[in-house]
Design a protein around this motif. Structure first.
Motif, short mmCIF file in Angstrom:
data_model
loop_
_atom_site.label_atom_id
_atom_site.label_comp_id
_atom_site.label_asym_id
_atom_site.label_seq_id
_atom_site.Cartn_x
_atom_site.Cartn_y
_atom_site.Cartn_z
N GLY A 1 0.82 -1.20 0.00
CA GLY A 1 0.00 0.00 0.00
C GLY A 1 0.86 1.25 0.00
O GLY A 1 2.01 1.23 0.45
N THR A 2 0.31 2.34 -0.51
CA THR A 2 0.99 3.62 -0.55
C THR A 2 0.16 4.66 0.20
O THR A 2 -1.03 4.46 0.46
N THR A 3 0.80 5.77 0.51
CA THR A 3 0.07 6.85 1.17
C THR A 3 -1.09 7.33 0.30
O THR A 3 -2.20 7.57 0.79
N ALA A 4 -0.85 7.48 -1.00
CA ALA A 4 -1.91 7.94 -1.90
C ALA A 4 -3.10 6.99 -1.87
O ALA A 4 -4.26 7.42 -1.89
N GLN A 5 -2.84 5.68 -1.83
CA GLN A 5 -3.93 4.72 -1.77
C GLN A 5 -4.69 4.82 -0.45
O GLN A 5 -5.92 4.68 -0.42
N PHE A 6 -3.97 5.06 0.64
CA PHE A 6 -4.65 5.21 1.92
C PHE A 6 -5.54 6.44 1.93
O PHE A 6 -6.67 6.40 2.41
N VAL A 7 -5.05 7.54 1.38
CA VAL A 7 -5.86 8.77 1.32
C VAL A 7 -7.13 8.52 0.50
O VAL A 7 -8.23 8.91 0.90
N ARG A 8 -6.98 7.84 -0.64
CA ARG A 8 -8.15 7.56 -1.48
C ARG A 8 -9.16 6.68 -0.73
O ARG A 8 -10.37 6.91 -0.80
N LEU A 9 -8.66 5.68 -0.02
CA LEU A 9 -9.57 4.80 0.72
C LEU A 9 -10.30 5.58 1.80
O LEU A 9 -11.53 5.43 1.97
N ALA A 10 -9.59 6.44 2.51
CA ALA A 10 -10.23 7.24 3.55
C ALA A 10 -11.30 8.16 2.96
O ALA A 10 -12.38 8.35 3.55
N GLU A 11 -11.03 8.73 1.80
CA GLU A 11 -12.01 9.61 1.16
C GLU A 11 -13.22 8.82 0.65
O GLU A 11 -14.36 9.28 0.75
N GLN A 12 -12.97 7.63 0.11
CA GLN A 12 -14.07 6.82 -0.40
C GLN A 12 -15.01 6.39 0.74
O GLN A 12 -16.24 6.44 0.60
N ILE A 13 -14.45 5.98 1.87
CA ILE A 13 -15.29 5.51 2.97
C ILE A 13 -16.01 6.66 3.65
O ILE A 13 -17.20 6.55 4.01
N SER A 14 -15.30 7.78 3.83
CA SER A 14 -15.90 8.91 4.56
C SER A 14 -16.75 9.80 3.68
O SER A 14 -17.62 10.53 4.18
N GLY A 15 -16.50 9.78 2.36
CA GLY A 15 -17.20 10.69 1.46
C GLY A 15 -16.72 12.13 1.60
O GLY A 15 -17.40 13.05 1.13
N LYS A 16 -15.55 12.35 2.21
CA LYS A 16 -15.02 13.69 2.43
C LYS A 16 -13.71 13.91 1.69
O LYS A 16 -12.97 12.96 1.43
N ARG A 17 -13.47 15.17 1.33
CA ARG A 17 -12.18 15.55 0.78
C ARG A 17 -11.20 15.70 1.94
O ARG A 17 -11.40 16.51 2.84
N LEU A 18 -10.11 14.95 1.87
CA LEU A 18 -9.17 14.92 2.99
C LEU A 18 -7.76 15.30 2.58
O LEU A 18 -6.83 15.18 3.39
N ASP A 19 -7.59 15.78 1.35
CA ASP A 19 -6.24 16.08 0.89
C ASP A 19 -5.59 17.18 1.72
O ASP A 19 -4.39 17.14 2.01
N GLY A 20 -6.36 18.15 2.15
CA GLY A 20 -5.81 19.23 2.97
C GLY A 20 -5.32 18.73 4.32
O GLY A 20 -4.24 19.11 4.79
N LEU A 21 -6.11 17.87 4.95
CA LEU A 21 -5.73 17.32 6.25
C LEU A 21 -4.42 16.53 6.12
O LEU A 21 -3.49 16.71 6.92
N PHE A 22 -4.35 15.66 5.13
CA PHE A 22 -3.15 14.84 5.00
C PHE A 22 -1.95 15.68 4.59
O PHE A 22 -0.82 15.39 5.01
N HIS A 23 -2.16 16.69 3.77
CA HIS A 23 -1.03 17.56 3.43
C HIS A 23 -0.47 18.22 4.68
O HIS A 23 0.75 18.27 4.89
N THR A 24 -1.36 18.74 5.52
CA THR A 24 -0.92 19.44 6.73
C THR A 24 -0.16 18.52 7.66
O THR A 24 0.90 18.87 8.18
N TRP A 25 -0.69 17.32 7.90
CA TRP A 25 -0.13 16.46 8.92
C TRP A 25 0.96 15.52 8.44
O TRP A 25 1.77 15.04 9.24
N LEU A 26 0.98 15.26 7.13
CA LEU A 26 2.00 14.35 6.62
C LEU A 26 3.11 15.02 5.83
O LEU A 26 4.24 14.52 5.80
N PHE A 27 2.82 16.16 5.19
CA PHE A 27 3.79 16.69 4.24
C PHE A 27 4.22 18.13 4.49
O PHE A 27 5.21 18.59 3.91
N ALA A 28 3.52 18.86 5.35
CA ALA A 28 3.88 20.25 5.59
C ALA A 28 5.01 20.32 6.62
O ALA A 28 5.07 19.55 7.57
N ASN A 29 5.89 21.29 6.44
CA ASN A 29 6.99 21.49 7.39
C ASN A 29 6.49 22.21 8.63
O ASN A 29 5.54 23.00 8.58
#
Length: 475
Positions: free
Chosen positions: A441-469
């Motif tokens: 599995g990859t991070t991108a796949q996990f984000v997609r799965l979370a969005e599919q199950i929740s029905g929410k856009r989560l790219d901002g959350l994951f960017h902040t907590w996983l990729f922002a300095n």
């Protein structure tokens, strides 16, 4: 993995912390391995799997389907004799390919029974077969080798691989160490089944992965035969040797448990290991059925090692673990072992989940809530090492076992839980190891799965907590 000084594991009072051997190669696995290879016109397998942090780990052009390892170790002289037979499938036309092996002397290589030319280039064993191996063809590589295995030093200064102890060896391969004791396609995206035949002096015990098929003593030596039929990354293989006290039983779910404990650690380990069945039962309710037929623990006395490792089916501890370490390493059987990485950059998917499992265990067993644990961490100032780099891109192999990967990775999961609610969150963490069972599995796949199950856009959350300095703004 838990490594004091590398991440905040709770260790000794430290704060928070065949059957079918030749199964069909999944298309996804073939694509992963083939992606690292050269152009179609080239018949030379790539010397690495394409990982940016460990560019020479793994190899291109083939996928190993099974390892058959025959080892003989003398604990007094620390000499190892080995023969490895790898059953593989070519993912491109191959006239030459590499295996990862360091430090040991190779005395012979054969491909499909015919002697093959070989040479050593650093950690690469370069093999040239007599005939080109065509794409899709199964082939066997046999390598005979011997010597005194030594660990490798990782970018963060720690040792992994074959680590000698006063009564044998502590064998832990994350991230590079498998190549110190057997030739391998040494990257997590190439998983295989394993057979181990390990001969040691009588009185010593050799513990590997999977199910113990049998043991036999003759002429002052004991041979142990182990089999792991489920796909396993090479860094999760072990052949730990020592003077162990062994306990065997089956759980109510039929899981075969094998615990091997150094007598010097037995009294401290016993009350914790006693809780293994209940921990596995609790984790199975959260994450789905336990992925393997066997489980257990290897508790060595290795005071210079400084970490534990989630060796598949049977985590390896350098000393008696506490309960949080037991929970952490067994959570990896789902997150990291069954669902494996495609690149070390994504290691938060292993360690963030294992740490968050500790938080959930506390929360559901009359300890601090996950929110309380999160709040205590978030209170740390922006200058704290917790915020030194983003967990979704640690930047180098030196950082993959640091606090941001472990703790901030767990914090990202808690932020996800708050954003989607408990119902969807627990559906997500159950679905992830179910959908990717025995795969990758990859991070991108996990984000997609979370969005599919929740029905929410989560790219901002994951960017902040996983990729922002820097320290994120908490929701």
């Amino acid at each position: 993995m838990t490594r004091p000084g590398r991440q905040p594991a709770r260790r000794r009072g430290v704060g928070p912390r065949r059957e079918t051997l030749l199964a069909t190669v999944p298309v996804a696995v073939a694509a992963l391995i083939g992606a690292a290879g050269p152009t179609a016109a080239d018949t030379t397998g790539a010397p690495g799997a394409g990982d940016p942090y460990f560019p020479l780990s793994g190899n291109g052009g083939y996928h190993v389907r099974h390892y058959d390892l025959t080892l003989r170790y003398e604990t007094s002289s620390r000499h190892l004799d080995g023969k490895a037979v790898l059953t593989a499938r070519a993912t491109q036309d191959l006239s030459r390919f590499d295996l990862d092996l360091t430090g040991l002397q190779v005395t012979g290589v054969a491909v499909d029974g015919a002697p093959a030319a070989f040479r050593r280039v650093g950690q690469e064993l370069v093999v040239t077969s007599r005939h080109t191996l065509r794409t899709g063809r199964d082939f066997r590589v046999a390598v005979a080798y011997n010597g005194t295995p030594k660990p490798v030093t990782d970018p963060d200064g720690s040792a992994d691989g074959w680590i000698p102890t006063d009564d044998g060896a502590f064998v832990a391969g994350e991230p590079q160490g498998a190549m110190t004791w057997f030739p391998a396609n040494n990257h997590p995206k190439d998983k295989a089944s394993y057979d181990f035949t390990i001969t040691v002096p009588q009185g010593s015990t050799a513990v590997a992965n999977g199910v113990l098929l049998g043991q036999r003593t003759a002429h002052g030596r004991t041979t142990f035969r182990w089999r792991e039929s489920q796909p396993m990354a090479s860094y999760l293989a072990t052949a730990t040797i020592g003077n162990f006290k062994v306990e065997r039983y089956s759980t109510d779910d039929g899981i075969q448990v094998y615990n091997a404990v150094d007598p010097r650690e037995a009294s401290a380990a016993a009350p914790v290991l006693k809780q293994l069945p209940s921990v596995l039962e609790w984790e199975s309710k959260l994450f789905g059925p336990y992925p393997y037929r066997s489980a257990g623990s290897i508790v060595d006395h290795a005071p210079d090692v400084g970490y534990a490792l989630e060796t598949q089916t049977r985590p390896l501890y350098d000393a008696a673990p506490d309960l949080h370490t037991l929970v952490h390493e067994n959570a990896h059987q789902w997150f990291g072992d069954s669902v494996s990485l495609t690149t070390w950059k994504d290691i938060w998917l292993n360690e963030g989940f294992a740490v968050y499992t500790e938080w959930l265990y506390d929360e559901q067993h009359d300890g601090d809530s996950a929110q309380e644990t999160f709040d205590a961490l978030y209170a740390r100032p922006a200058s704290d090492p917790l915020w030194a780099y983003p967990p979704g891109d640690p930047g180098s192999g030196k950082n993959i076992f640091g606090a941001p990967v472990y703790q901030r990775g767990a914090m990202a999961l808690h932020e996800l839980r708050k954003a989607v609610g408990d119902g969807d969150f627990f559906r997500i963490v159950h679905a992830w190891p179910t959908v990717h069972r025995n795969g990758h599995g990859t991070t991108a796949q996990f984000v997609r799965l979370a969005e599919q199950i929740s029905g929410k856009r989560l790219d901002g959350l994951f960017h902040t907590w996983l990729f922002a300095n820097g320290k994120p703004n908490s929701a």
